[in-house]
Design a protein around this motif. Structure first.
Motif, PDB file in Angstrom:
ATOM      1  N   LYS A 144      -5.327  -0.468  -4.724  1.00 36.42           N
ATOM      2  CA  LYS A 144      -4.506  -1.683  -4.705  1.00 36.42           C
ATOM      3  C   LYS A 144      -3.114  -1.393  -5.252  1.00 36.42           C
ATOM      4  CE  LYS A 144      -7.365  -4.784  -3.137  1.00 36.42           C
ATOM      5  NZ  LYS A 144      -7.120  -5.538  -1.925  1.00 36.42           N
ATOM      6  N   ARG A 145      -3.047  -0.544  -6.268  1.00 39.47           N
ATOM      7  CA  ARG A 145      -1.756  -0.196  -6.851  1.00 39.47           C
ATOM      8  C   ARG A 145      -0.864   0.497  -5.823  1.00 39.47           C
ATOM      9  NH1 ARG A 145      -3.653   1.814 -11.890  1.00 39.47           N
ATOM     10  NH2 ARG A 145      -3.603   3.890 -11.036  1.00 39.47           N
ATOM     11  N   GLN A 146      -1.457   1.281  -4.938  1.00 41.08           N
ATOM     12  CA  GLN A 146      -0.687   1.974  -3.907  1.00 41.08           C
ATOM     13  C   GLN A 146      -0.056   0.986  -2.918  1.00 41.08           C
ATOM     14  OE1 GLN A 146       0.120   5.176  -3.878  1.00 41.08           O
ATOM     15  NE2 GLN A 146      -0.995   5.366  -5.798  1.00 41.08           N
ATOM     16  N   GLU A 147      -0.700  -0.158  -2.726  1.00 35.51           N
ATOM     17  CA  GLU A 147      -0.181  -1.165  -1.800  1.00 35.51           C
ATOM     18  C   GLU A 147       1.053  -1.868  -2.353  1.00 35.51           C
ATOM     19  OE1 GLU A 147      -3.136  -3.986  -0.499  1.00 35.51           O
ATOM     20  OE2 GLU A 147      -4.696  -2.427  -0.498  1.00 35.51           O
ATOM     21  N   GLU A 155      -5.212 -19.001  -2.664  1.00 33.25           N
ATOM     22  CA  GLU A 155      -6.550 -19.414  -2.252  1.00 33.25           C
ATOM     23  C   GLU A 155      -7.531 -18.254  -2.265  1.00 33.25           C
ATOM     24  OE1 GLU A 155      -6.430 -21.632   1.402  1.00 33.25           O
ATOM     25  OE2 GLU A 155      -4.804 -22.901   0.638  1.00 33.25           O
ATOM     26  N   ASN A 156      -7.100 -17.075  -1.800  1.00 33.77           N
ATOM     27  CA  ASN A 156      -7.951 -15.886  -1.786  1.00 33.77           C
ATOM     28  C   ASN A 156      -7.227 -14.791  -2.565  1.00 33.77           C
ATOM     29  OD1 ASN A 156      -9.502 -13.645  -1.291  1.00 33.77           O
ATOM     30  ND2 ASN A 156      -9.667 -13.997   0.910  1.00 33.77           N
ATOM     31  N   PHE A 157      -7.464 -14.751  -3.856  1.00 32.37           N
ATOM     32  CA  PHE A 157      -6.738 -13.857  -4.757  1.00 32.37           C
ATOM     33  C   PHE A 157      -6.790 -12.403  -4.293  1.00 32.37           C
ATOM     34  CE2 PHE A 157      -6.776 -10.959  -8.399  1.00 32.37           C
ATOM     35  CZ  PHE A 157      -5.518 -11.212  -8.905  1.00 32.37           C
ATOM     36  N   GLN A 158      -7.972 -11.904  -3.976  1.00 32.87           N
ATOM     37  CA  GLN A 158      -8.136 -10.485  -3.623  1.00 32.87           C
ATOM     38  C   GLN A 158      -7.282 -10.090  -2.413  1.00 32.87           C
ATOM     39  OE1 GLN A 158      -9.781  -8.057  -5.224  1.00 32.87           O
ATOM     40  NE2 GLN A 158     -10.480  -9.450  -6.814  1.00 32.87           N
ATOM     41  N   GLU A 159      -7.164 -10.989  -1.457  1.00 33.96           N
ATOM     42  CA  GLU A 159      -6.442 -10.680  -0.226  1.00 33.96           C
ATOM     43  C   GLU A 159      -4.956 -11.054  -0.279  1.00 33.96           C
ATOM     44  OE1 GLU A 159      -7.821  -8.948   2.235  1.00 33.96           O
ATOM     45  OE2 GLU A 159      -9.633  -8.885   0.997  1.00 33.96           O
ATOM     46  N   GLU A 160      -4.619 -12.091  -1.008  1.00 30.03           N
ATOM     47  CA  GLU A 160      -3.253 -12.615  -0.983  1.00 30.03           C
ATOM     48  C   GLU A 160      -2.346 -12.079  -2.087  1.00 30.03           C
ATOM     49  OE1 GLU A 160      -3.113 -16.892  -0.909  1.00 30.03           O
ATOM     50  OE2 GLU A 160      -4.815 -17.003   0.456  1.00 30.03           O
ATOM     51  N   PHE A 161      -2.907 -11.609  -3.198  1.00 30.69           N
ATOM     52  CA  PHE A 161      -2.096 -11.274  -4.368  1.00 30.69           C
ATOM     53  C   PHE A 161      -1.060 -10.187  -4.080  1.00 30.69           C
ATOM     54  CE2 PHE A 161      -1.412  -8.696  -8.222  1.00 30.69           C
ATOM     55  CZ  PHE A 161      -0.693  -9.620  -8.952  1.00 30.69           C
ATOM     56  N   ILE A 162      -1.489  -9.020  -3.628  1.00 35.27           N
ATOM     57  CA  ILE A 162      -0.549  -7.904  -3.401  1.00 35.27           C
ATOM     58  C   ILE A 162       0.495  -8.273  -2.340  1.00 35.27           C
ATOM     59  CG2 ILE A 162      -0.331  -5.502  -2.630  1.00 35.27           C
ATOM     60  CD1 ILE A 162      -1.477  -5.681  -5.431  1.00 35.27           C
ATOM     61  N   PRO A 163       0.111  -8.821  -1.174  1.00 31.34           N
ATOM     62  CA  PRO A 163       1.154  -9.208  -0.201  1.00 31.34           C
ATOM     63  C   PRO A 163       2.150 -10.226  -0.768  1.00 31.34           C
ATOM     64  CG  PRO A 163      -0.984  -9.168   0.866  1.00 31.34           C
ATOM     65  CD  PRO A 163      -1.229  -8.980  -0.602  1.00 31.34           C
ATOM     66  N   GLU A 164       1.648 -11.187  -1.555  1.00 31.69           N
ATOM     67  CA  GLU A 164       2.548 -12.188  -2.137  1.00 31.69           C
ATOM     68  C   GLU A 164       3.498 -11.536  -3.141  1.00 31.69           C
ATOM     69  OE1 GLU A 164       4.140 -15.881  -2.109  1.00 31.69           O
ATOM     70  OE2 GLU A 164       2.417 -15.284  -0.908  1.00 31.69           O
ATOM     71  N   LEU A 165       2.991 -10.612  -3.919  1.00 32.07           N
ATOM     72  CA  LEU A 165       3.833  -9.896  -4.886  1.00 32.07           C
ATOM     73  C   LEU A 165       4.855  -9.026  -4.165  1.00 32.07           C
ATOM     74  CD1 LEU A 165       4.235  -9.624  -7.896  1.00 32.07           C
ATOM     75  CD2 LEU A 165       2.515  -7.827  -7.933  1.00 32.07           C
ATOM     76  N   ASN A 166       4.464  -8.406  -3.060  1.00 26.30           N
ATOM     77  CA  ASN A 166       5.401  -7.597  -2.276  1.00 26.30           C
ATOM     78  C   ASN A 166       6.481  -8.453  -1.619  1.00 26.30           C
ATOM     79  OD1 ASN A 166       4.247  -5.118  -2.883  1.00 26.30           O
ATOM     80  ND2 ASN A 166       2.875  -5.168  -1.115  1.00 26.30           N
ATOM     81  N   ARG A 167       6.178  -9.708  -1.281  1.00 31.65           N
ATOM     82  CA  ARG A 167       7.157 -10.614  -0.650  1.00 31.65           C
ATOM     83  C   ARG A 167       8.057 -11.299  -1.674  1.00 31.65           C
ATOM     84  NH1 ARG A 167       2.787 -12.020   2.887  1.00 31.65           N
ATOM     85  NH2 ARG A 167       2.161 -13.645   1.434  1.00 31.65           N
ATOM     86  N   LEU A 168       7.755 -11.178  -2.926  1.00 34.65           N
ATOM     87  CA  LEU A 168       8.487 -11.912  -3.963  1.00 34.65           C
ATOM     88  C   LEU A 168      10.011 -11.744  -3.866  1.00 34.65           C
ATOM     89  CD1 LEU A 168       7.866 -13.805  -6.332  1.00 34.65           C
ATOM     90  CD2 LEU A 168       7.797 -11.809  -7.812  1.00 34.65           C
ATOM     91  N   PRO A 169      10.554 -10.530  -3.658  1.00 30.75           N
ATOM     92  CA  PRO A 169      12.018 -10.399  -3.572  1.00 30.75           C
ATOM     93  C   PRO A 169      12.618 -10.948  -2.287  1.00 30.75           C
ATOM     94  CG  PRO A 169      10.983  -8.290  -4.031  1.00 30.75           C
ATOM     95  CD  PRO A 169       9.900  -9.246  -3.713  1.00 30.75           C
ATOM     96  N   MET A 170      11.794 -11.329  -1.335  1.00 33.70           N
ATOM     97  CA  MET A 170      12.303 -11.818  -0.049  1.00 33.70           C
ATOM     98  C   MET A 170      12.574 -13.310  -0.123  1.00 33.70           C
ATOM     99  SD  MET A 170       9.839  -9.755   2.496  1.00 33.70           S
ATOM    100  CE  MET A 170       9.470  -8.041   2.208  1.00 33.70           C
ATOM    101  N   TRP A 171      13.364 -13.717  -1.089  1.00 37.77           N
ATOM    102  CA  TRP A 171      13.618 -15.134  -1.316  1.00 37.77           C
ATOM    103  C   TRP A 171      14.356 -15.790  -0.163  1.00 37.77           C
ATOM    104  CZ3 TRP A 171      18.721 -16.569  -1.690  1.00 37.77           C
ATOM    105  CH2 TRP A 171      19.625 -15.542  -1.942  1.00 37.77           C
ATOM    106  N   SER A 172      15.221 -15.050   0.514  1.00 38.05           N
ATOM    107  CA  SER A 172      15.986 -15.649   1.605  1.00 38.05           C
ATOM    108  C   SER A 172      15.067 -16.045   2.754  1.00 38.05           C
ATOM    109  CB  SER A 172      17.080 -14.715   2.081  1.00 38.05           C
ATOM    110  OG  SER A 172      16.519 -13.483   2.500  1.00 38.05           O
ATOM    111  N   ILE A 173      13.990 -15.301   2.991  1.00 34.91           N
ATOM    112  CA  ILE A 173      13.037 -15.635   4.051  1.00 34.91           C
ATOM    113  C   ILE A 173      12.370 -16.971   3.713  1.00 34.91           C
ATOM    114  CG2 ILE A 173      10.821 -14.975   5.085  1.00 34.91           C
ATOM    115  CD1 ILE A 173      11.736 -12.069   4.808  1.00 34.91           C
ATOM    116  N   HIS A 174      11.977 -17.156   2.442  1.00 36.13           N
ATOM    117  CA  HIS A 174      11.355 -18.415   2.039  1.00 36.13           C
ATOM    118  C   HIS A 174      12.339 -19.578   2.168  1.00 36.13           C
ATOM    119  CE1 HIS A 174       7.594 -16.746   0.703  1.00 36.13           C
ATOM    120  NE2 HIS A 174       8.235 -15.819   0.033  1.00 36.13           N
TER     121      HIS A 174
END
Length: 193
Positions: free
Chosen positions: A118-121, A169-188
């Motif tokens: 998971k850390r590699q992701e 909603e699904n911590f195991q599946e959503e956490f890493i992708p959400e953390l990776n998208r965090l700097p993409m504020w302009s997309i949000h």
């Protein structure tokens, strides 16, 4: 009740006698009294300064020994106590995890990030801002709930994006992708318009 009044009168009388003795001594030895008072004031200032500095060092030591030693290596970096806000303000772009160093969500985040796969992701390092001291001030400054694990992305000290772990909603599946998208504020921002 009379005993308390008598005891109080004795204390007042003794304090008055001590003060009178000091005043007589100070009047007879003015130079010595002045030096004594100045020395006492300097000692008090020095002692207060040492207490303030040592409190910071004690808290930093507590952070390092009790909190930061349990963090998964590589991806979660500690913020030095008393320099946390300056680091956020002065760093060009930084992702920060805010939470108390306890709770179910906190343990789930650390457990997931302790997994090498998971850390590699994860495509970035995240700083950890433990909420231990000055809880109300931190909650107010960053508009967070100290009982939640909140990730915030800052650009030049300004908040650009955030998410709260308990909202996933699904911590195991959503956490890493959400953390990776965090700097993409302009997309949000574009998605919300």
């Amino acid at each position: 009740m009379d005993r308390i009044k008598k005891a109080w009168e004795k204390i007042k009388q003794r304090a008055s006698n001590i003060w009178d003795a000091f005043a007589d001594w100070a009047y007879d030895n003015q130079k010595r009294a002045l030096i004594t008072v100045i020395s006492f004031l300097l000692f008090s200032l020095l002692f207060s300064g040492v207490l303030i500095v040592s409190q910071r060092h004690i808290r930093q030591s507590e952070y390092e020994n009790l909190i930061f030693s349990t963090l998964p290596p590589e991806k979660i970096l500690p913020l030095d106590y008393h320099k946390q806000d300056q680091t956020i303000e002065k760093t060009r772009a930084v992702s920060v995890m805010f939470s108390k160093p306890k709770g179910a969500d906190y343990r789930r985040v650390l457990q997931l990030l302790d997994d090498p796969d998971k850390r590699q992701e994860l495509n970035r390092n995240v700083f950890y801002y433990p909420i231990v001291y000055d809880t109300k001030a931190i909650q107010s400054r960053y508009n967070i709930d100290s009982d939640e694990v909140t990730f915030i992305f800052f650009e030049k000290g300004k908040e650009k994006n955030r998410f709260v772990v308990s909202d996933l909603e699904n911590f195991q599946e959503e956490f890493i992708p959400e953390l990776n998208r965090l700097p993409m504020w302009s997309i949000h921002e574009i998605e919300n318009n």
